[in-house]
Motif scaffolding. Structure first.
Motif, PDB file in Angstrom:
ATOM      1  N   PRO A 190       0.796  -1.234   0.000  1.00  0.00           N
ATOM      2  CA  PRO A 190       0.000   0.000   0.000  1.00  0.00           C
ATOM      3  C   PRO A 190       0.823   1.276   0.000  1.00  0.00           C
ATOM      4  CG  PRO A 190      -0.868  -1.581   1.573  1.00  0.00           C
ATOM      5  CD  PRO A 190       0.454  -2.098   1.141  1.00  0.00           C
ATOM      6  N   ALA A 191       1.926   1.331   0.753  1.00  0.00           N
ATOM      7  CA  ALA A 191       2.702   2.565   0.813  1.00  0.00           C
ATOM      8  C   ALA A 191       3.294   2.920  -0.549  1.00  0.00           C
ATOM      9  CB  ALA A 191       3.812   2.439   1.852  1.00  0.00           C
ATOM     10  N   LEU A 192       3.636   1.914  -1.329  1.00  0.00           N
ATOM     11  CA  LEU A 192       4.177   2.138  -2.666  1.00  0.00           C
ATOM     12  C   LEU A 192       3.106   2.102  -3.737  1.00  0.00           C
ATOM     13  CD1 LEU A 192       7.325  -0.177  -2.427  1.00  0.00           C
ATOM     14  CD2 LEU A 192       7.173   2.271  -1.946  1.00  0.00           C
ATOM     15  N   ASN A 193       1.894   1.686  -3.355  1.00  0.00           N
ATOM     16  CA  ASN A 193       0.788   1.505  -4.303  1.00  0.00           C
ATOM     17  C   ASN A 193       1.220   0.589  -5.449  1.00  0.00           C
ATOM     18  OD1 ASN A 193      -1.888   1.901  -5.016  1.00  0.00           O
ATOM     19  ND2 ASN A 193      -1.402   3.623  -6.369  1.00  0.00           N
ATOM     20  N   GLN A 194       1.857  -0.506  -5.101  1.00  0.00           N
ATOM     21  CA  GLN A 194       2.380  -1.460  -6.076  1.00  0.00           C
ATOM     22  C   GLN A 194       1.756  -2.827  -5.827  1.00  0.00           C
ATOM     23  OE1 GLN A 194       6.644  -1.760  -6.239  1.00  0.00           O
ATOM     24  NE2 GLN A 194       6.585  -3.801  -7.159  1.00  0.00           N
ATOM     25  N   VAL A 195       1.228  -3.421  -6.890  1.00  0.00           N
ATOM     26  CA  VAL A 195       0.633  -4.754  -6.803  1.00  0.00           C
ATOM     27  C   VAL A 195       1.751  -5.781  -6.863  1.00  0.00           C
ATOM     28  CG1 VAL A 195      -0.950  -6.395  -7.876  1.00  0.00           C
ATOM     29  CG2 VAL A 195      -1.510  -3.961  -7.845  1.00  0.00           C
ATOM     30  N   SER A 196       1.800  -6.671  -5.872  1.00  0.00           N
ATOM     31  CA  SER A 196       2.844  -7.694  -5.861  1.00  0.00           C
ATOM     32  C   SER A 196       2.367  -9.012  -6.451  1.00  0.00           C
ATOM     33  CB  SER A 196       3.350  -7.922  -4.434  1.00  0.00           C
ATOM     34  OG  SER A 196       2.305  -8.367  -3.594  1.00  0.00           O
ATOM     35  N   ALA A 197       1.067  -9.272  -6.446  1.00  0.00           N
ATOM     36  CA  ALA A 197       0.563 -10.525  -7.016  1.00  0.00           C
ATOM     37  C   ALA A 197      -0.930 -10.403  -7.263  1.00  0.00           C
ATOM     38  CB  ALA A 197       0.849 -11.708  -6.097  1.00  0.00           C
ATOM     39  N   VAL A 198      -1.373 -11.052  -8.336  1.00  0.00           N
ATOM     40  CA  VAL A 198      -2.794 -11.205  -8.647  1.00  0.00           C
ATOM     41  C   VAL A 198      -3.005 -12.677  -8.960  1.00  0.00           C
ATOM     42  CG1 VAL A 198      -4.706 -10.561 -10.145  1.00  0.00           C
ATOM     43  CG2 VAL A 198      -2.999  -8.853  -9.532  1.00  0.00           C
ATOM     44  N   LEU A 199      -3.752 -13.361  -8.124  1.00  0.00           N
ATOM     45  CA  LEU A 199      -3.922 -14.807  -8.237  1.00  0.00           C
ATOM     46  C   LEU A 199      -5.401 -15.130  -8.292  1.00  0.00           C
ATOM     47  CD1 LEU A 199      -1.521 -15.536  -5.271  1.00  0.00           C
ATOM     48  CD2 LEU A 199      -0.887 -15.711  -7.666  1.00  0.00           C
ATOM     49  N   GLY A 200      -5.759 -16.075  -9.143  1.00  0.00           N
ATOM     50  CA  GLY A 200      -7.163 -16.488  -9.204  1.00  0.00           C
ATOM     51  C   GLY A 200      -7.549 -16.958 -10.582  1.00  0.00           C
ATOM     52  N   GLY A 201      -8.820 -17.143 -10.770  1.00  0.00           N
ATOM     53  CA  GLY A 201      -9.345 -17.610 -12.039  1.00  0.00           C
ATOM     54  C   GLY A 201     -10.808 -17.955 -11.908  1.00  0.00           C
ATOM     55  N   GLY A 202     -11.383 -18.471 -13.005  1.00  0.00           N
ATOM     56  CA  GLY A 202     -12.792 -18.830 -13.029  1.00  0.00           C
ATOM     57  C   GLY A 202     -13.549 -18.047 -14.078  1.00  0.00           C
ATOM     58  N   GLU A 203     -14.855 -18.176 -14.039  1.00  0.00           N
ATOM     59  CA  GLU A 203     -15.729 -17.505 -14.995  1.00  0.00           C
ATOM     60  C   GLU A 203     -16.232 -16.208 -14.374  1.00  0.00           C
ATOM     61  OE1 GLU A 203     -18.739 -20.263 -16.048  1.00  0.00           O
ATOM     62  OE2 GLU A 203     -17.349 -21.752 -16.846  1.00  0.00           O
ATOM     63  N   GLY A 204     -15.417 -15.178 -14.475  1.00  0.00           N
ATOM     64  CA  GLY A 204     -15.754 -13.908 -13.861  1.00  0.00           C
ATOM     65  C   GLY A 204     -16.353 -12.895 -14.800  1.00  0.00           C
ATOM     66  N   GLY A 205     -16.620 -13.285 -16.037  1.00  0.00           N
ATOM     67  CA  GLY A 205     -17.220 -12.363 -16.981  1.00  0.00           C
ATOM     68  C   GLY A 205     -16.179 -11.683 -17.846  1.00  0.00           C
ATOM     69  N   PRO A 206     -16.549 -10.586 -18.507  1.00  0.00           N
ATOM     70  CA  PRO A 206     -15.622  -9.881 -19.395  1.00  0.00           C
ATOM     71  C   PRO A 206     -14.489  -9.207 -18.628  1.00  0.00           C
ATOM     72  CG  PRO A 206     -17.680  -8.663 -19.169  1.00  0.00           C
ATOM     73  CD  PRO A 206     -17.890  -9.978 -18.493  1.00  0.00           C
ATOM     74  N   ALA A 207     -13.555  -8.641 -19.396  1.00  0.00           N
ATOM     75  CA  ALA A 207     -12.379  -8.021 -18.787  1.00  0.00           C
ATOM     76  C   ALA A 207     -12.759  -6.850 -17.889  1.00  0.00           C
ATOM     77  CB  ALA A 207     -11.422  -7.556 -19.881  1.00  0.00           C
ATOM     78  N   GLU A 208     -13.841  -6.144 -18.222  1.00  0.00           N
ATOM     79  CA  GLU A 208     -14.237  -5.010 -17.387  1.00  0.00           C
ATOM     80  C   GLU A 208     -14.641  -5.458 -15.990  1.00  0.00           C
ATOM     81  OE1 GLU A 208     -15.381  -5.692 -20.350  1.00  0.00           O
ATOM     82  OE2 GLU A 208     -14.549  -4.078 -21.597  1.00  0.00           O
ATOM     83  N   ASP A 209     -15.254  -6.637 -15.895  1.00  0.00           N
ATOM     84  CA  ASP A 209     -15.640  -7.137 -14.576  1.00  0.00           C
ATOM     85  C   ASP A 209     -14.414  -7.506 -13.747  1.00  0.00           C
ATOM     86  OD1 ASP A 209     -18.189  -6.772 -15.439  1.00  0.00           O
ATOM     87  OD2 ASP A 209     -18.673  -8.893 -15.659  1.00  0.00           O
ATOM     88  N   TRP A 210     -13.403  -8.090 -14.394  1.00  0.00           N
ATOM     89  CA  TRP A 210     -12.169  -8.405 -13.666  1.00  0.00           C
ATOM     90  C   TRP A 210     -11.461  -7.132 -13.213  1.00  0.00           C
ATOM     91  CZ3 TRP A 210     -11.004 -13.040 -11.843  1.00  0.00           C
ATOM     92  CH2 TRP A 210     -11.587 -14.162 -12.433  1.00  0.00           C
ATOM     93  N   ALA A 211     -11.492  -6.100 -14.064  1.00  0.00           N
ATOM     94  CA  ALA A 211     -10.880  -4.822 -13.677  1.00  0.00           C
ATOM     95  C   ALA A 211     -11.610  -4.211 -12.484  1.00  0.00           C
ATOM     96  CB  ALA A 211     -10.895  -3.860 -14.861  1.00  0.00           C
ATOM     97  N   GLN A 212     -12.938  -4.342 -12.464  1.00  0.00           N
ATOM     98  CA  GLN A 212     -13.695  -3.851 -11.315  1.00  0.00           C
ATOM     99  C   GLN A 212     -13.334  -4.625 -10.056  1.00  0.00           C
ATOM    100  OE1 GLN A 212     -17.878  -4.508 -11.655  1.00  0.00           O
ATOM    101  NE2 GLN A 212     -18.378  -3.515  -9.720  1.00  0.00           N
TER     102      GLN A 212
END
Length: 276
Positions: free
Chosen positions: A223-245
């Motif tokens: 949070p202090a650097l506002n840097q994402v260190s990992a994004v993990l997951g998967g499944g049927e989450g809909g279009p790319a806009e839904d994943w971005a949300q």
């Protein structure tokens, strides 16, 4: 005809257990619990965070430790050691190594328990350890520990949902409590989405919500650097806009959890100074 007294002979005729379960009102208890979980999920605010309790510096046998508990039953205990001399003395690696271990208590989940040491259990634990290492490495200043190794051991005591996110936060707290130089604390936040195009993403889903989720996502943030260190997951989450949300919602959750983890680390430092 001689009788065999070493075994208990059963009746010639028997009834299925469902008949007696229905008579005493036990039939459908699991279905009722699932329906109750679905009703709670429907009434829950998707952006609401589950209450979190964190404490650092619990284990005297480890150089750093942390305990994280989420409302709903998730309980994680982590320990950290290091730096230690690398196992390969002749290695010319410029930066240190981060070793992560993940173990699940046999009684941590609901339903049938895995056989200890089974292939499925080992594979699941290896995947969780690899995900933990991916989330923690960007937060640790490994360049300050050449030819050395840092070790983190995580034990999942109870899985009430969002377990990996809780493990990430607890492991980062344990490393910081051990005095390891870090860029920032890695904060984990999990999300889940039920089947259906109109279903919202839920922050920190519980175990029933995760069990019925069509898509899952775990975000680790510095949070202090506002840097994402990992994004993990998967499944049927809909279009790319839904994943971005979902990603934006997870990042907001990490920012809201960050002060709680920082305060637990500061309290551990004050206790250590008072004891000294």
């Amino acid at each position: 005809m001689p009788l065999d007294h070493r075994r208990l002979r059963g009746p010639k005729e028997s009834q299925p257990p469902d008949v007696w379960a229905a008579a005493v009102g036990l039939l459908g208890a699991e279905e009722e619990e699932e329906e109750r979980g679905d009703e709670e999920a429907a009434a829950r605010d998707p952006c609401a965070l589950r209450p979190l309790f964190a404490r650092a510096g619990l284990l005297s046998q480890a150089e750093g430790s942390a305990y994280v508990e989420l409302s709903g039953g998730t309980k994680v205990l982590c320990a950290a050691w290091g730096p230690r001399e690398a196992a390969e003395p002749g290695s010319a690696a410029a930066a240190g190594r981060l070793l992560c271990e993940f173990r699940r208590a046999p009684f941590s989940g609901r339903g049938a328990r895995w056989r200890p040491g089974s292939a499925a259990e080992r594979e699941a634990e290896r995947e969780a350890a690899a995900a933990l290492r991916e989330a923690l490495e960007p937060a640790v200043r490994l360049s300050r520990y050449p030819r050395a190794r840092l070790a983190v051991s995580a034990l999942l005591l109870q899985d009430g949902g969002s377990a990996l996110a809780a493990v990430i936060s607890a492991a980062a707290l344990a490393l910081a409590d051990a005095g390891v130089e870090m860029y920032d604390l890695a904060v984990g936040c999990a999300l889940g989405r039920a089947p259906g195009a109109d279903s919202p993403w839920l922050l920190q889903p519980g175990e029933p919500e995760e069990r019925h989720a069509a898509a899952r996502l775990t975000v680790a943030l510095l949070p202090a650097l506002n840097q994402v260190s990992a994004v993990l997951g998967g499944g049927e989450g809909g279009p790319a806009e839904d994943w971005a949300q979902a990603l934006r919602l997870g990042l907001d959750g990490c920012h809201r959890l960050y002060p709680v983890l920082r305060q637990s680390l500061l309290r551990a430092a004050r206790r250590r100074d008072t004891a000294a």
